[in-house]
Design an enzyme around this catalytic site. Sequence first.
Site, PDB file in Angstrom:
ATOM      1  CG  ASP A  47      -2.055  -1.004   1.121  1.00  0.00           C
ATOM      2  OD1 ASP A  47      -2.269  -1.542   0.013  1.00  0.00           O
ATOM      3  OD2 ASP A  47      -2.709  -1.256   2.152  1.00  0.00           O
ATOM      4  CD  GLU A  90      -1.093  -4.952 -10.033  1.00  0.00           C
ATOM      5  OE1 GLU A  90      -0.763  -5.992 -10.637  1.00  0.00           O
ATOM      6  OE2 GLU A  90      -2.051  -4.895  -9.235  1.00  0.00           O
TER       7      GLU A  90
END
Length: 310
Positions: free
Chosen positions: A201, A228
Site C-alpha cells: 500500500d 496496481e
Amino acid sequence: MDIEILKQAVMDSRDGITISDNCRDDNPLIFVNPAFERMTGYSLEESININCRYLQGDDREQPELEVVHHAIANGEYCLVVLRNYRKDGTMFWNELSISPIHDEAGAVSNFIGIQKDVTSRVILQQQLSDEIHSLEKTKSHLEQLSIKDGLTGVYNRRFFDSQFEIQYKIACRNSEALTLIMIDVDDFKSFNDIYGHQAGDEALIGVANGLSKSFQRGSDFVARYGGEEFVILSSGMTMDQSSVYVNSLCQRVRDLRIAHSSSRTGYLTISIGFSVHQFTPTNTSNLLLAQADKALYLAKERGRNQCVGF
C-alpha cells in the site's frame, strides 16, 4: 391620540426605548423606559445624560458601530445588531433601530432608539450556520470519496470513466492531441508476497504521489485504474513529446528507490503503454483506450520497466 396613552405604551413596551438629544454634545440619552432598564440592568439615573456607547464597554471593534455613527451624522434611520453588555457584565445581542426626530425647522433634534434582546435568535442562527457549514463539509468529503481513490488519494476509475469521454470530445472539438497513458507497477504481486500488503500500500501511495507531480497542464490528471494500475490523461502533446514524457515517468518511479529484491533492477519499476489520439473519422475513444492497453501489454511482454506507444 391622548398623550397619556402614548406615554403608557412607551412605559409598558416589552422593547427597550431610548431618546437621545441631538442638540447636545455627544448625543446623550435623555430618556429610557423600564424595559431598557430590565434589559441592561442600568437604571434611568445611571443611563441619562451620557452617550449609550457605554453598553458596548471595551468591545468597540464592531463594524455595525460605524453604521450607527454614519446614520447619526447624517440624520438617517438605521438597523443594526450589536454586542452589548449588561451592568453585570454579561453580553447580549441587541437589535437596535434608531430613527431621527425633526423639529419645526426640519433639523434633527432627537433620535429614538428601539432595543430588542435577540440573543436567542442570533445563537440559533449561529448554530444553524455551523450545522450548514458542517453539512457542506460532509457533502464535500462525500463527493471527494466518490471520485477519489481511498488509498492513494488520486482520482478513481469512476472519475476517469466519466472524464475520459468528456476530454476526448473536447480534444476532438479543438483539434488537439490527447495522450492516454496506462501504467502498471511491475511484479507487484511478488512485492506484496515479499514485503507484505502494508508495504505494498505504501509503495502504491508513493508511485501515485510521484505520478501526480509530473503533470504538463492543469487539465491533466492521474487515476488509479485498478489494483496496481494507473492511468494518465494528458492533452496537447505530440507523439515525440509523449514519448519523452512517459520515459520521464518511468525514471521518476525509479528515483523513488523503493527496494524490490525480485526486480532485475533491485527497485520497484513501472511499465507504460500509451497512445496519442489521431484525428480521423474512424478513431474513437475506445480505440485510444485499446491501443494504450495493447501498448502496455507489449511493454510488459518485452521485459517491463519500459514504455511502448502507438
